[in-house]
Design a protein around this motif. Structure first.
Motif, PDB file in Angstrom:
ATOM      1  N   SER A  96     -10.416  10.920  -3.445  1.00  0.00           N
ATOM      2  CA  SER A  96     -10.350   9.871  -4.469  1.00  0.00           C
ATOM      3  C   SER A  96      -9.018   9.919  -5.200  1.00  0.00           C
ATOM      4  O   SER A  96      -8.420   8.874  -5.484  1.00  0.00           O
ATOM      5  CB  SER A  96     -11.504  10.023  -5.461  1.00  0.00           C
ATOM      6  N   THR A  97      -8.544  11.137  -5.498  1.00  0.00           N
ATOM      7  CA  THR A  97      -7.250  11.292  -6.164  1.00  0.00           C
ATOM      8  C   THR A  97      -6.126  10.801  -5.263  1.00  0.00           C
ATOM      9  O   THR A  97      -5.213  10.095  -5.705  1.00  0.00           O
ATOM     10  CB  THR A  97      -7.027  12.773  -6.536  1.00  0.00           C
ATOM     11  N   ARG A  98      -6.200  11.150  -3.988  1.00  0.00           N
ATOM     12  CA  ARG A  98      -5.176  10.710  -3.036  1.00  0.00           C
ATOM     13  C   ARG A  98      -5.170   9.187  -2.909  1.00  0.00           C
ATOM     14  O   ARG A  98      -4.118   8.555  -2.870  1.00  0.00           O
ATOM     15  CB  ARG A  98      -5.424  11.352  -1.669  1.00  0.00           C
ATOM     16  N   LYS A  99      -6.367   8.597  -2.873  1.00  0.00           N
ATOM     17  CA  LYS A  99      -6.473   7.140  -2.772  1.00  0.00           C
ATOM     18  C   LYS A  99      -5.824   6.480  -3.991  1.00  0.00           C
ATOM     19  O   LYS A  99      -5.089   5.494  -3.851  1.00  0.00           O
ATOM     20  CB  LYS A  99      -7.932   6.717  -2.661  1.00  0.00           C
ATOM     21  N   SER A 100      -6.070   7.023  -5.163  1.00  0.00           N
ATOM     22  CA  SER A 100      -5.468   6.469  -6.379  1.00  0.00           C
ATOM     23  C   SER A 100      -3.948   6.577  -6.338  1.00  0.00           C
ATOM     24  O   SER A 100      -3.235   5.650  -6.733  1.00  0.00           O
ATOM     25  CB  SER A 100      -6.007   7.180  -7.616  1.00  0.00           C
ATOM     26  N   ALA A 101      -3.440   7.713  -5.863  1.00  0.00           N
ATOM     27  CA  ALA A 101      -1.989   7.905  -5.775  1.00  0.00           C
ATOM     28  C   ALA A 101      -1.362   6.909  -4.797  1.00  0.00           C
ATOM     29  O   ALA A 101      -0.301   6.341  -5.067  1.00  0.00           O
ATOM     30  CB  ALA A 101      -1.666   9.339  -5.359  1.00  0.00           C
ATOM     31  N   VAL A 102      -2.013   6.677  -3.677  1.00  0.00           N
ATOM     32  CA  VAL A 102      -1.506   5.716  -2.700  1.00  0.00           C
ATOM     33  C   VAL A 102      -1.526   4.307  -3.281  1.00  0.00           C
ATOM     34  O   VAL A 102      -0.557   3.546  -3.140  1.00  0.00           O
ATOM     35  CB  VAL A 102      -2.312   5.788  -1.376  1.00  0.00           C
ATOM     36  N   ALA A 103      -2.598   3.954  -3.958  1.00  0.00           N
ATOM     37  CA  ALA A 103      -2.686   2.625  -4.580  1.00  0.00           C
ATOM     38  C   ALA A 103      -1.590   2.452  -5.630  1.00  0.00           C
ATOM     39  O   ALA A 103      -0.956   1.394  -5.704  1.00  0.00           O
ATOM     40  CB  ALA A 103      -4.069   2.422  -5.196  1.00  0.00           C
ATOM     41  N   ASP A 104      -1.348   3.479  -6.427  1.00  0.00           N
ATOM     42  CA  ASP A 104      -0.274   3.415  -7.429  1.00  0.00           C
ATOM     43  C   ASP A 104       1.092   3.265  -6.770  1.00  0.00           C
ATOM     44  O   ASP A 104       1.944   2.501  -7.230  1.00  0.00           O
ATOM     45  CB  ASP A 104      -0.289   4.662  -8.323  1.00  0.00           C
ATOM     46  N   SER A 105       1.320   3.988  -5.669  1.00  0.00           N
ATOM     47  CA  SER A 105       2.591   3.887  -4.951  1.00  0.00           C
ATOM     48  C   SER A 105       2.787   2.490  -4.379  1.00  0.00           C
ATOM     49  O   SER A 105       3.885   1.931  -4.440  1.00  0.00           O
ATOM     50  CB  SER A 105       2.653   4.913  -3.821  1.00  0.00           C
ATOM     51  N   LEU A 106       1.728   1.923  -3.827  1.00  0.00           N
ATOM     52  CA  LEU A 106       1.816   0.566  -3.290  1.00  0.00           C
ATOM     53  C   LEU A 106       2.131  -0.441  -4.388  1.00  0.00           C
ATOM     54  O   LEU A 106       2.949  -1.345  -4.209  1.00  0.00           O
ATOM     55  CB  LEU A 106       0.521   0.182  -2.583  1.00  0.00           C
ATOM     56  N   ASP A 107       1.487  -0.287  -5.542  1.00  0.00           N
ATOM     57  CA  ASP A 107       1.766  -1.178  -6.677  1.00  0.00           C
ATOM     58  C   ASP A 107       3.224  -1.059  -7.104  1.00  0.00           C
ATOM     59  O   ASP A 107       3.882  -2.064  -7.388  1.00  0.00           O
ATOM     60  CB  ASP A 107       0.841  -0.860  -7.847  1.00  0.00           C
ATOM     61  N   ALA A 108       3.743   0.170  -7.144  1.00  0.00           N
ATOM     62  CA  ALA A 108       5.137   0.389  -7.544  1.00  0.00           C
ATOM     63  C   ALA A 108       6.090  -0.248  -6.531  1.00  0.00           C
ATOM     64  O   ALA A 108       7.091  -0.860  -6.912  1.00  0.00           O
ATOM     65  CB  ALA A 108       5.418   1.884  -7.681  1.00  0.00           C
ATOM     66  N   LEU A 109       5.787  -0.116  -5.248  1.00  0.00           N
ATOM     67  CA  LEU A 109       6.630  -0.729  -4.219  1.00  0.00           C
ATOM     68  C   LEU A 109       6.602  -2.253  -4.320  1.00  0.00           C
ATOM     69  O   LEU A 109       7.632  -2.913  -4.168  1.00  0.00           O
ATOM     70  CB  LEU A 109       6.183  -0.290  -2.826  1.00  0.00           C
ATOM     71  N   GLN A 110       5.435  -2.815  -4.561  1.00  0.00           N
ATOM     72  CA  GLN A 110       5.333  -4.270  -4.711  1.00  0.00           C
ATOM     73  C   GLN A 110       6.147  -4.744  -5.902  1.00  0.00           C
ATOM     74  O   GLN A 110       6.802  -5.776  -5.843  1.00  0.00           O
ATOM     75  CB  GLN A 110       3.869  -4.705  -4.888  1.00  0.00           C
ATOM     76  N   ALA A 111       6.144  -3.974  -6.979  1.00  0.00           N
ATOM     77  CA  ALA A 111       6.895  -4.354  -8.177  1.00  0.00           C
ATOM     78  C   ALA A 111       8.404  -4.271  -7.935  1.00  0.00           C
ATOM     79  O   ALA A 111       9.169  -5.050  -8.496  1.00  0.00           O
ATOM     80  CB  ALA A 111       6.500  -3.460  -9.352  1.00  0.00           C
ATOM     81  N   LYS A 112       8.841  -3.342  -7.084  1.00  0.00           N
ATOM     82  CA  LYS A 112      10.264  -3.158  -6.809  1.00  0.00           C
ATOM     83  C   LYS A 112      10.778  -4.075  -5.704  1.00  0.00           C
ATOM     84  O   LYS A 112      11.975  -4.147  -5.480  1.00  0.00           O
ATOM     85  CB  LYS A 112      10.545  -1.714  -6.383  1.00  0.00           C
ATOM     86  N   ARG A 113       9.877  -4.744  -5.013  1.00  0.00           N
ATOM     87  CA  ARG A 113      10.278  -5.581  -3.881  1.00  0.00           C
ATOM     88  C   ARG A 113      11.264  -6.639  -4.352  1.00  0.00           C
ATOM     89  O   ARG A 113      11.026  -7.331  -5.339  1.00  0.00           O
ATOM     90  CB  ARG A 113       9.049  -6.251  -3.287  1.00  0.00           C
ATOM     91  N   PRO A 114      12.371  -6.757  -3.648  1.00  0.00           N
ATOM     92  CA  PRO A 114      13.370  -7.738  -4.074  1.00  0.00           C
ATOM     93  C   PRO A 114      12.844  -9.165  -3.945  1.00  0.00           C
ATOM     94  O   PRO A 114      12.018  -9.460  -3.080  1.00  0.00           O
ATOM     95  CB  PRO A 114      14.539  -7.501  -3.117  1.00  0.00           C
ATOM     96  N   ALA A 115      13.331 -10.005  -4.831  1.00  0.00           N
ATOM     97  CA  ALA A 115      12.955 -11.411  -4.763  1.00  0.00           C
ATOM     98  C   ALA A 115      13.620 -12.023  -3.546  1.00  0.00           C
ATOM     99  O   ALA A 115      14.653 -11.567  -3.071  1.00  0.00           O
ATOM    100  CB  ALA A 115      13.411 -12.124  -6.034  1.00  0.00           C
ATOM    101  N   GLY A 116      13.047 -13.024  -3.030  1.00  0.00           N
ATOM    102  CA  GLY A 116      13.622 -13.696  -1.873  1.00  0.00           C
ATOM    103  C   GLY A 116      12.545 -14.040  -0.877  1.00  0.00           C
ATOM    104  O   GLY A 116      11.365 -14.110  -1.208  1.00  0.00           O
ATOM    105  N   HIS A 117      12.975 -14.216   0.335  1.00  0.00           N
ATOM    106  CA  HIS A 117      12.060 -14.645   1.376  1.00  0.00           C
ATOM    107  C   HIS A 117      11.191 -13.494   1.868  1.00  0.00           C
ATOM    108  O   HIS A 117      11.630 -12.355   1.953  1.00  0.00           O
ATOM    109  CB  HIS A 117      12.836 -15.225   2.556  1.00  0.00           C
ATOM    110  N   HIS A 118       9.969 -13.831   2.197  1.00  0.00           N
ATOM    111  CA  HIS A 118       9.033 -12.886   2.790  1.00  0.00           C
ATOM    112  C   HIS A 118       9.485 -12.640   4.237  1.00  0.00           C
ATOM    113  O   HIS A 118      10.022 -13.535   4.891  1.00  0.00           O
ATOM    114  CB  HIS A 118       7.625 -13.486   2.758  1.00  0.00           C
ATOM    115  N   PRO A 119       9.295 -11.433   4.764  1.00  0.00           N
ATOM    116  CA  PRO A 119       9.723 -11.151   6.142  1.00  0.00           C
ATOM    117  C   PRO A 119       9.204 -12.164   7.169  1.00  0.00           C
ATOM    118  O   PRO A 119       9.911 -12.519   8.106  1.00  0.00           O
ATOM    119  CB  PRO A 119       9.167  -9.751   6.408  1.00  0.00           C
ATOM    120  N   ASP A 120       7.975 -12.661   6.989  1.00  0.00           N
ATOM    121  CA  ASP A 120       7.442 -13.656   7.927  1.00  0.00           C
ATOM    122  C   ASP A 120       8.242 -14.957   7.866  1.00  0.00           C
ATOM    123  O   ASP A 120       8.429 -15.636   8.879  1.00  0.00           O
ATOM    124  CB  ASP A 120       5.969 -13.944   7.634  1.00  0.00           C
TER     125      ASP A 120
END
Length: 114
Positions: free
Chosen positions: A34-58
């Motif tokens: 459960s702790t690991r899952k929370s850490a992964v979810a937090d990391s994903l949220d942080a990456l989404q927040a840092k994602r540069p603006a612009g076009h989506h890869p698709d």
């Protein structure tokens, strides 16, 4: 709570002895996961927040797929047509690109091509 976690928890609750080594080990593992899952979810949220603006890869892939394949045209184009194509696309030939260009029969220097 996820279904698998709930099912495991219910199985542990069936034991009368919460100090039983299997119950203790399973409980610790549930907390660890459960702790690991929370850490992964937090990391994903942080990456989404840092994602540069612009076009989506698709979107980028779709744009690249829309570019026509000019290889047949480039292979058969006259010198004048090549100059125009390169001008329209704002391209420049650099020494690094020369080895990958298709080999063409060129008139000797000083002669006029048809």
């Amino acid at each position: 709570m996820q279904a698998w976690l709930r099912a495991q928890t219910l199985r542990l609750e069936e034991h009368d002895n919460p100090s039983h080594p299997v119950v203790v080990a399973a409980s610790e593992r549930i907390v660890e996961l459960s702790t690991r899952k929370s850490a992964v979810a937090d990391s994903l949220d942080a990456l989404q927040a840092k994602r540069p603006a612009g076009h989506h890869p698709d979107e980028i892939v779709a744009m690249l797929d829309a570019v026509p394949d000019l290889r047949p045209v480039l292979t058969n184009a006259s010198d004048g047509e090549l100059v125009e194509i390169f001008r329209v696309f704002d391209l420049a030939i650099t020494p690094e690109l020369l080895p990958i260009l298709p080999q063409r029969q060129r008139p000797p220097r000083g002669t006029v091509a048809d």
